[in-house]
Design an enzyme around this catalytic site. Structure first.
Site, PDB file in Angstrom:
ATOM      1  CB  THR A  11      -0.904  -0.062   1.171  1.00 42.66           C
ATOM      2  OG1 THR A  11      -0.146   0.241   2.297  1.00 42.66           O
ATOM      3  CG2 THR A  11      -1.925  -1.053   1.071  1.00 42.66           C
ATOM      4  CB  SER A  12       0.611   4.453  -1.503  1.00 45.51           C
ATOM      5  OG  SER A  12       0.231   3.771  -2.624  1.00 45.51           O
ATOM      6  CB  THR A  13      -0.127   5.959   3.011  1.00 42.41           C
ATOM      7  OG1 THR A  13      -1.320   5.729   3.047  1.00 42.41           O
ATOM      8  CG2 THR A  13       0.175   6.975   1.758  1.00 42.41           C
TER       9      THR A  13
END
Length: 186
Positions: A11-13
């Site tokens: 996931t990006s964050t």
């Protein structure tokens, strides 16, 4: 040599825990025996868990991801990863697209989808540049002020209060050259 089913989730964050949990659940359901996971943007230069996963993969293994965008953001990146896997004799499976590169059709579909994804991203960036140019022409877009420039008043106040340049750098989180630039502008 036994085949290992390797999963990769990203996931990006850090606050996208639901998305990561969903990917991990899908990878488990797909029979992944070894799963590598990370929470950082794919545009970051280093993706240590992806590197570890690719290093871990051996001939005959299957590398599984839930979605194409969890693996690569550009066609160049996708081709590099695909070539790495192919050179090792590892196949790639993308669950949401039902793509399996152990088949000729799967290889073709991966190449087509990667090209389409890159095309869409290029179109989006082009529209963004056009929108910014139009906003600038209308006087509505100024861009953001550089971070250090926004802190110029704080730099001057801290310097007047007796702080050294090094103390100001630490306190404001800006570079030494930004401190001196702000002081020169006085």
């Amino acid at each position: 040599m036994p085949t290992t089913i390797i999963g990769y989730a990203r996931t990006s964050t850090l606050d996208q825990t639901y998305g990561l949990d969903a990917q991990l659940h899908e990878l488990e359901a797909a029979g992944c025996e070894k799963v590598f996971k990370e929470q950082l943007s794919s545009v970051d230069k280093e993706r240590p868990e992806l590197t570890r996963a690719l290093d871990y993969a051996r001939e005959g293994d299957v590398f599984v991801i839930t979605k194409l965008d969890r693996l690569a953001r550009s066609m160049t990146d996708l081709v590099r990863i695909k070539d790495t896997l192919e050179a090792k004799g590892v196949t790639l499976k993308i669950l949401n697209l039902n793509i399996d590169t152990s088949t000729p059709t799967g290889k073709l579909m991966l190449s087509l989808l990667g090209s389409i994804a890159e095309f869409e991203r290029d179109i989006m960036l082009e529209r963004q540049r056009e929108g910014i140019a139009r906003a600038k022409a209308d006087g509505k877009y100024k861009g953001r002020a550089p971070t250090a420039q926004r802190k110029a008043d704080d730099v001057k106040r801290l310097k007047a209060g007796g702080k050294t340049a090094e103390q100001i750098v630490v306190e404001l989180g800006i570079s030494r050259s930004s401190v001196f630039r702000a002081l020169r502008a006085e």
